[in-house]
Design an enzyme around this catalytic site. Sequence first.
Site, PDB file in Angstrom:
ATOM      1  N   ASP A  63       0.864  -1.196   0.000  1.00  0.00           N
ATOM      2  CA  ASP A  63       0.000   0.000   0.000  1.00  0.00           C
ATOM      3  C   ASP A  63       0.893   1.236   0.000  1.00  0.00           C
ATOM      4  OD1 ASP A  63      -1.985   1.839   0.203  1.00  0.00           O
ATOM      5  OD2 ASP A  63      -2.872   1.037   2.039  1.00  0.00           O
ATOM      6  N   LYS A  65       0.379   3.965  -1.743  1.00  0.00           N
ATOM      7  CA  LYS A  65      -0.405   5.194  -1.977  1.00  0.00           C
ATOM      8  C   LYS A  65       0.381   6.162  -2.869  1.00  0.00           C
ATOM      9  CE  LYS A  65      -3.929   4.645   1.070  1.00  0.00           C
ATOM     10  NZ  LYS A  65      -3.318   4.065   2.222  1.00  0.00           N
ATOM     11  N   ALA A  67       1.516   8.780  -5.563  1.00  0.00           N
ATOM     12  CA  ALA A  67       0.900   9.952  -6.203  1.00  0.00           C
ATOM     13  C   ALA A  67       2.028  10.821  -6.742  1.00  0.00           C
ATOM     14  CB  ALA A  67       0.037  10.727  -5.218  1.00  0.00           C
ATOM     15  N   SER A 120     -11.620   6.023   3.079  1.00  0.00           N
ATOM     16  CA  SER A 120     -12.539   5.616   4.150  1.00  0.00           C
ATOM     17  C   SER A 120     -12.705   6.646   5.253  1.00  0.00           C
ATOM     18  CB  SER A 120     -12.041   4.303   4.769  1.00  0.00           C
ATOM     19  OG  SER A 120     -10.730   4.471   5.290  1.00  0.00           O
ATOM     20  N   GLY A 174     -11.640   0.132   6.206  1.00  0.00           N
ATOM     21  CA  GLY A 174     -12.507   0.898   7.097  1.00  0.00           C
ATOM     22  C   GLY A 174     -13.312   0.018   8.039  1.00  0.00           C
ATOM     23  N   ARG A 197      -6.376  -2.968  12.446  1.00  0.00           N
ATOM     24  CA  ARG A 197      -6.286  -3.015  13.911  1.00  0.00           C
ATOM     25  C   ARG A 197      -7.228  -4.008  14.575  1.00  0.00           C
ATOM     26  NH1 ARG A 197      -6.688   3.379  14.159  1.00  0.00           N
ATOM     27  NH2 ARG A 197      -7.666   2.911  12.145  1.00  0.00           N
TER      28      ARG A 197
END
Length: 226
Positions: A63, A65, A67, A120, A174, A197
């Site tokens: 992950d 992310k 950009a 999320s 989420g 989590r």
Amino acid sequence: MGSNPMGLIVALDSPDRGFEGLVEDLCGVVDGFKLGLPLLMGRGPGYAAELRSRCREGIWIADLKLADIGHVMKLTTSLVVDHVDAVIAHGFVGVKGALGELKEFLESRGRKLIVVASMSHPGAEEVYDKALPLILDAIEELGPWGVVAPATRPHVTTSIRERLGPRVAIVSPGVGAQGAEPGAALCAGADYEIVGRLIVSSPDPRSAALAVREAQRRRLASCGRG
Ligand code: NUP
């Protein structure tokens, strides 16, 4: 997609603990693992290989992310590409000179691209949801393997599924700590729920993962997708 309406992917984010034992405990119980930036930056990209050696099953996702311009996204991705099956990038950077180049690079290495369509957290309503039609235009043009859509706002996930059709995989974070109940995103059209989590911080992650699976199964039965 839609072939695996019970998908469960576990998010490993904390750089402060070793996840070797947890990965061994959850191997075969869940459908994959998602490695977050804090973990990969804290432990080094090679930690992905170390963890993967503990469980050869399921899908492994970095992950990142991403950009950035395509050139830099490819450089970043090259640090982990040998150790994972898929990489997550943001959708708002667009296709030309960015996601198009990244997708080509990943496919040349036999890897999958997952693009964030929406997020999320509550702040996603401020910008992400407003930009969603444009981001979905870019995703349609690009044709990635998968997209990220929020479990916390199932109506957004449903609209993304309706717009993109059945062939794209939807992964939905989420669940648990951010408030969504297991199975809600699957009922809304997602293929996999991402849970961090709720499982990872549990004293007994294996039992927690099995409980999430059972809750997913019950929820899916009640919405008619089970
Ligand atoms: O929109 C997103 N929301 C989100 O929480 C996109 C994500 N990739 N994530 C990731 O999902 C986040 O970075 C974390 O790894 C995981 C959720 O973890 P948790 O809230 O279940 O602990």
